[in-house]
Design a protein around this motif. Structure first.
Motif, PDB file in Angstrom:
ATOM      1  N   PRO A  88      21.948  70.300  34.099  1.00  0.00           N
ATOM      2  CA  PRO A  88      20.814  71.737  33.987  1.00  0.00           C
ATOM      3  C   PRO A  88      21.382  72.857  33.157  1.00  0.00           C
ATOM      4  O   PRO A  88      21.027  73.623  32.356  1.00  0.00           O
ATOM      5  CB  PRO A  88      20.783  72.307  35.021  1.00  0.00           C
ATOM      6  N   LEU A  89      22.898  72.147  32.515  1.00  0.00           N
ATOM      7  CA  LEU A  89      23.647  73.508  31.358  1.00  0.00           C
ATOM      8  C   LEU A  89      23.735  73.433  30.391  1.00  0.00           C
ATOM      9  O   LEU A  89      24.219  74.167  29.708  1.00  0.00           O
ATOM     10  CB  LEU A  89      24.941  74.345  32.477  1.00  0.00           C
ATOM     11  N   ASP A  90      23.914  71.972  30.455  1.00  0.00           N
ATOM     12  CA  ASP A  90      24.410  71.402  29.483  1.00  0.00           C
ATOM     13  C   ASP A  90      25.528  71.531  28.803  1.00  0.00           C
ATOM     14  O   ASP A  90      26.190  72.166  27.604  1.00  0.00           O
ATOM     15  CB  ASP A  90      23.512  72.086  27.809  1.00  0.00           C
ATOM     16  N   PHE A  91      26.079  71.426  29.988  1.00  0.00           N
ATOM     17  CA  PHE A  91      27.824  71.702  29.918  1.00  0.00           C
ATOM     18  C   PHE A  91      28.409  70.791  28.922  1.00  0.00           C
ATOM     19  O   PHE A  91      28.363  69.537  29.456  1.00  0.00           O
ATOM     20  CB  PHE A  91      27.849  71.513  31.389  1.00  0.00           C
ATOM     21  N   GLY A 173      26.291  74.401  37.416  1.00  0.00           N
ATOM     22  CA  GLY A 173      26.448  76.348  37.953  1.00  0.00           C
ATOM     23  C   GLY A 173      25.132  76.775  38.922  1.00  0.00           C
ATOM     24  O   GLY A 173      25.235  76.094  40.030  1.00  0.00           O
TER      25      GLY A 173
ATOM     26  N   VAL B 173      27.384  80.199  40.380  1.00  0.00           N
ATOM     27  CA  VAL B 173      27.824  79.612  41.655  1.00  0.00           C
ATOM     28  C   VAL B 173      29.678  79.671  42.209  1.00  0.00           C
ATOM     29  O   VAL B 173      29.352  79.552  42.997  1.00  0.00           O
ATOM     30  CB  VAL B 173      28.067  77.441  41.270  1.00  0.00           C
ATOM     31  N   MET B 197      27.609  79.358  31.584  1.00  0.00           N
ATOM     32  CA  MET B 197      27.718  79.607  33.046  1.00  0.00           C
ATOM     33  C   MET B 197      25.117  79.485  33.376  1.00  0.00           C
ATOM     34  O   MET B 197      25.123  79.446  34.431  1.00  0.00           O
ATOM     35  CB  MET B 197      27.914  80.057  34.522  1.00  0.00           C
ATOM     36  N   LYS B 198      25.071  80.236  32.843  1.00  0.00           N
ATOM     37  CA  LYS B 198      23.925  81.018  32.943  1.00  0.00           C
ATOM     38  C   LYS B 198      23.544  81.467  34.117  1.00  0.00           C
ATOM     39  O   LYS B 198      22.774  81.786  35.099  1.00  0.00           O
ATOM     40  CB  LYS B 198      22.874  79.611  32.988  1.00  0.00           C
TER      41      LYS B 198
END
Lengths: 285, 274
Positions: A88-91, A173, B173, B197-198
């Motif tokens: 989900p974060l496109d990490f 995240g 988080v 981290m959004k």
């Protein structure tokens, strides 16, 4: 005895368990115990589920391997095997890391969930695997645990979870953090419906997993020597600027402080869980 | 779109002059009656809570308290609760449930305290019980992230029907420092962590973790606290009015569904269960 599991045309697939089991006996070279430093033949370790024959040290083991000796032979039916990790974060580097881990561990995520039985008592199982990103909980692990609780509730079966985790998965995240609320809520709902949840803690169980589903068992058990806590010992030492005493946050310490019902050696899991399941059979769904 | 970068927002969210839980209680509520202690071993003053009137109606209000002066910060442990704080919160929530009072929480903590005593007395268990309890309440619960929403210690007060967040607050988080040190073994890369981290209100609104973003004055909440109190007051009134029309069972079910759905769309059900 497996008629029940196969009645809807679903065959139990014990392949991953067989592979995990056989994987452990192919290596015949002596294994040196990291705790006592003594070497013992590999088959001696294997016979005791990777417990040191000399000192009783419990080596970390994989989810499939654990299930291979925990469940009644042939009773394993994996749930949600196709539930894959998300990003989900496109990490940066995370998808690559996941696919590398799939190659090296043969697992697609850090949790395995399954229907199975112990001494003939059926239950829903979920087992975390510390070899996959420290058993950390991202959205897929949270979803698997939640679905395991939902399946147990729907089928009126007990729920048994083996935790082994560094906590929430950083790479996903905030949604990893939200899995704490999601799994805790699912457990709460299952328990309100009078479901029996047995939480089994193994080395290590820390962070967001300790602070959610792993601490909510009707029965709380642990393997000997397992590290169990919210904050890790290094973080605590850095915070309080002092050394922690030996045995701090270990299973025996938690038992003493009232957070566990019992510490269970690996070779006794089947009989202890079998006993608890049997004691809850009537009325306790 | 806000003018601040995620890293600047982390600084704003942590700024000591920013209004905290005690300020909101003082300015938005009347008749505040503080309730202290976990009834087991102590009172954790990093959680502030009690009963108060919100526009005349009794509510239970609970929040993290950081303190502003050094003396206060030490007294409130920099807003990092131990298990006693979370058990006090549970006690207050159970009373709210018993007396049918809505619950309003204010989230503002770097995280739960990583100390020896905290571990000894079950920090993990205390947070887990908070999550489980909040998920099952049948009264309206509204959470407002007013500053720093750090990790499980923040979430422990955050299982609400509606999670609101101030424009320059952050919620993550783990702290950016902790995040960088775990993933890159280098806490000094926290600035970089902030950007991946959004953790801003806008990011979290789009990922569905928060349901509404509340505007702050230009320059941040501390530049015009009265304006922020008016904004938060109006938002709470609106949310409580809407939730007041929902029956008890639906409140619990709606809250459960909100958190059940987090991350669910990433893993569509495929009928894998038997």
């Amino acid at each position: 005895m497996n008629l029940f599991f196969t009645r809807r045309g679903k065959k139990e697939n014990t392949e991953p368990l067989k592979a995990a089991w056989e994987d452990q006996i192919t290596s015949q070279s002596p294994k040196t115990c990291p705790a006592c430093g003594q070497a013992s033949p590999a088959d001696q370790w294997h016979k005791r589920g990777q417990v040191c024959p000399k000192c009783g040290y419990h080596a970390p083991i994989g989810a499939y391997y654990r299930l291979s000796f925990l469940l009644d032979p042939g009773s394993f039916q994996e749930l949600d095997r196709d539930l894959l990790p998300a990003d989900p974060l496109d990490f940066p580097g995370y998808p690559q890391k996941l696919s590398d881990l799939e190659q090296s561990t043969g697992m697609m995520e850090a949790a395995v969930s399954a229907l199975g039985s112990i001494e003939g008592h059926r239950a829903v199982f979920a087992v975390l695997d510390s070899s996959f990103l420290m058993g950390s909980m991202g959205t897929a692990v949270g979803e698997k645990i939640t679905r395991a609780a939902e399946t147990a509730q729907r089928q009126r079966l007990p729920l048994i979870i083996f935790a082994a985790s560094g906590g929430a998965r950083m790479q996903e995240g905030i949604l990893s953090l939200m899995q704490m609320a999601k799994t805790a809520a699912a457990i709460q709902r299952f328990q309100s419906a009078r479901g029996l949840y047995i939480s089994c803690l193994t080395h290590p169980t820390t962070g967001g997993v300790t602070a959610s589903f792993a601490s909510l068992g009707d029965v709380m058990l642990s393997e000997p020597g397992a590290l169990i806590g919210f904050a890790g010992p290094r973080v605590i030492e850095q915070t309080i600027h002092e050394k922690l005493p030996a045995g701090f946050q270990r299973a025996e310490y938690l038992l003493e402080h009232g957070f566990l019902d019992q510490v269970v050696p690996r070779e006794q899991w089947r009989s202890v869980l079998g006993q608890i399941l049997s004691l809850h059979e009537k009325g306790g769904r | 779109m806000s003018v601040y970068t995620p890293e600047q927002k982390v600084k704003l969210a942590r700024y000591p002059g920013r209004p905290g839980t005690a300020d909101y209680i003082q300015n938005l509520f009347t008749d505040f009656f503080e309730q202290r202690g976990d009834r087991q071993c102590r009172d954790d003053s990093s959680i502030l809570g009690g009963v108060a009137r919100f526009h005349g109606r009794p509510v239970t209000v609970i929040g993290h308290r950081k303190g502003r002066t050094m003396e206060e910060k030490l007294r409130f442990n920099f807003g990092m609760p131990g298990p006693e704080g979370y058990r006090k919160a549970q006690r207050l929530m159970r009373q709210a449930e018993k007396f049918g009072r809505p619950i309003i929480t204010f989230i503002d903590t770097p995280g739960a305290y990583p100390g020896r005593d905290a571990e000894e007395r079950g920090q993990g268990e205390a947070i887990a019980q908070c999550l489980a309890l909040m998920s099952s309440l049948t009264v309206p619960v509204v959470a407002v992230v007013i500053g720093e929403g750090g990790s499980g210690g923040a979430l422990a007060l955050g299982v609400a029907n509606r999670v609101l967040m101030l424009e320059n607050a952050v919620y993550s988080v783990l702290s950016p420092e902790g995040f960088a040190s775990i993933l890159w073994k280098d806490a000094s890369r926290s600035g970089e962590a902030c950007s991946v981290m959004k953790l801003t209100a806008q990011d979290l609104r789009s990922s569905g973790v928060v349901q509404a973003v509340l505007k702050e004055p230009e320059g941040g909440a501390h530049t015009d606290p009265q304006a922020v109190y008016r904004t938060v007051d109006a938002a709470l009134r609106r949310e409580l009015a809407a939730l007041g029309r929902v029956n008890k069972r639906s409140l619990a079910r709606q809250r459960y569904q909100l958190f059940r759905s987090m991350g669910q769309d990433l893993h569509p059900a495929r009928g894998a269960a038997v």
